[in-house]
Design a protein around this motif. Structure first.
Motif, mmCIF file in Angstrom:
data_model
loop_
_atom_site.group_PDB
_atom_site.id
_atom_site.type_symbol
_atom_site.label_atom_id
_atom_site.label_comp_id
_atom_site.label_asym_id
_atom_site.label_seq_id
_atom_site.Cartn_x
_atom_site.Cartn_y
_atom_site.Cartn_z
ATOM 1 N N VAL A 24 0.849 -1.205 0.000
ATOM 2 C CA VAL A 24 0.000 0.000 0.000
ATOM 3 C C VAL A 24 0.888 1.260 0.000
ATOM 4 C CG1 VAL A 24 -2.028 -1.044 1.056
ATOM 5 C CG2 VAL A 24 -0.169 -0.238 2.512
ATOM 6 N N TYR A 54 0.220 -4.291 3.722
ATOM 7 C CA TYR A 54 -1.115 -4.352 4.325
ATOM 8 C C TYR A 54 -1.266 -5.622 5.141
ATOM 9 C CZ TYR A 54 -6.189 -4.153 4.737
ATOM 10 O OH TYR A 54 -7.478 -4.101 5.226
ATOM 11 N N PHE A 84 -1.430 -1.640 8.597
ATOM 12 C CA PHE A 84 -0.285 -1.974 7.752
ATOM 13 C C PHE A 84 0.982 -1.898 8.604
ATOM 14 C CE2 PHE A 84 0.067 2.606 7.683
ATOM 15 C CZ PHE A 84 1.415 2.872 7.460
#
Length: 421
Positions: A370, A384, A390
């Motif tokens: 991400v 993630y 995350f």
């Protein structure tokens, strides 16, 4: 200064920028990348040398400006002192002229007094004649050509009374005294007027020097501004080269870093040794799956190992360019984590942004990469975990699990997600 290097560095930066940013890293060999790395380092050395020279010249300019400012202060002080002297001199001239005017008035009064007394002596001489005096005396008296001649003749013939002689002597002394004083004042006035001319000339010279100093100061300031602009330009070029150097170094690392030989079975063994940490991750994944309607397969094997790799190193400090448990930056950690699962990916955010397959944010699953828009688009990256969490290396916290469903990271997340399954 190495002025030729400045031009060369600028041209080279533009040239490198166009080559590096238009040519895919995959199309370049390791030798080509190392050659570019060497060229960039040489260019940066030239730029730093020029920076050093420019900064040294600026330092010299500042010293010159300080000295010039001291000189300007001295000139301004001299200008003020000279002006004050001129004002005093003008007052003295006015005062002396008034004295001369007064003395001239006194001389005129004395001359009038002498004339009156001369008339009195004439009358006495006439009276002397009328009373039977010697005619020759009258002839001597009226035959005089001037007052001084008259005095001489009167004294010579010794026909005047003692009181008349004393009177004439006093008048003469007064007149001489006034004239001497007048001469003295006139000399003083001439000296003051000469001083006026000298002071006016000096004032003009000081003003000329003042103007020259101001012009020189403006010239030095202009030169300083030019040098500061040059330093700024060189720093910008060095920053661009540093960025290019990082990209090249990261691409070299990708080509030279060996892939970890990790099997699915060993991944399972790692998972069994993780204990409570893996249980937590499993719960997170389960929660994510229950909330996602995606039909994508769950993370297994190397991706699962990448998810778990960082938990033994939580709290590792953030180190720019770091790619190992001794210190991570965001992209360095992601690249390292996937390498633990035998998956080789780049170690720069710009390269990671196009790695693997793009997926929608609504379809992301644990193990996806991400991105967050921080100092630039896709400036920060993490892995993630599911459930809106995350794991990543943040410069404020080091390696840590962070929430991207609300707060700071939610604001920075624009939906860019990549999958390397």
């Amino acid at each position: 200064m190495k002025k030729s290097f400045v031009t060369l560095a600028t041209v080279t930066v533009v040239g490198f920028g166009s080559v590096f940013f238009t040519m895919p890293a995959a199309a370049e060999t390791l030798d080509e990348l190392k050659s570019k790395q060497t060229q960039i380092k040489e260019e940066r050395q030239d730029i730093k040398a020029n920076l050093s020279d420019a900064e040294a010249e600026i330092a010299d300019l500042l010293i010159d400006l300080e000295k010039l400012n001291d000189e300007i202060d001295k000139v301004n002080k001299a200008l003020a002192e000279n002006k004050e002297t001129m004002e005093k001199n003008e007052k003295s001239i006015t005062k002396t002229e008034n004295k001369i005017e007064k003395l001239e008035k006194e001389i005129k009064e004395l001359e009038e007094m002498i004339e009156k007394r001369f008339e009195i002596l004439k009358e006495r001489a006439v009276s002397y004649q009328k009373n039977g005096g010697n005619v020759s005396y009258i002839e001597v008296l009226f035959g005089s050509q001037s007052f001084m001649d008259f005095i001489s003749r009167v004294s010579a013939i010794n026909k005047i009374t003692e009181s008349d002689a004393n009177l004439m002597e006093e008048i003469e002394k007064d007149k001489i005294k006034v004239e001497e004083k007048q001469d003295e004042v006139l000399v003083k006035l001439d000296e003051l007027k000469e001083l006026r001319v000298e002071l006016e000339g000096m004032q003009q010279l000081i003003k000329d020097q003042q103007k020259q100093n101001e012009e020189k100061k403006a010239e030095l300031k202009q030169k300083e501004e030019t040098l500061v602009a040059k330093v700024s330009d060189l720093e910008m070029k060095d920053s661009e080269l540093a960025s290019l150097e990082r990209e090249v170094r990261q691409n070299i690392d990708v080509l030279t870093q060996p892939a970890a030989d990790v099997k699915v079975a060993s991944s399972s063994t790692d998972a069994s040794n993780k204990g409570d940490k893996l249980t937590t991750v499993a719960k997170t994944e389960s929660k994510s799956k229950s909330s996602d309607s995606s039909s994508r397969p769950a993370a297994t094997g190397g991706v699962q190992t990448a998810i778990n790799a960082g938990f033994d190193h939580l709290g590792t400090p953030y180190v720019w360019g770091g790619k190992s448990p001794g210190g991570f930056d965001c992209s360095g950690f992601v690249s390292w984590a996937f390498a633990q699962g035998g998956i080789s990916i780049p170690s720069s955010t710009s390269a990671l942004a196009s790695t693997g397959t793009k997926v929608s944010a609504s379809d992301m699953q644990p193990g996806d990469i991400v991105f967050f828009n921080t100092y630039k688009t896709n400036g920060h990256v993490g892995i993630y975990l599911g459930g809106g969490k995350f794991i990543g290396a943040q410069n404020s916290t080091g390696l840590a699990v962070a929430d991207m469903s609300s707060g700071y990271w939610a604001d920075k997340f624009a939906g860019h997600v990549r999958s390397v399954r």
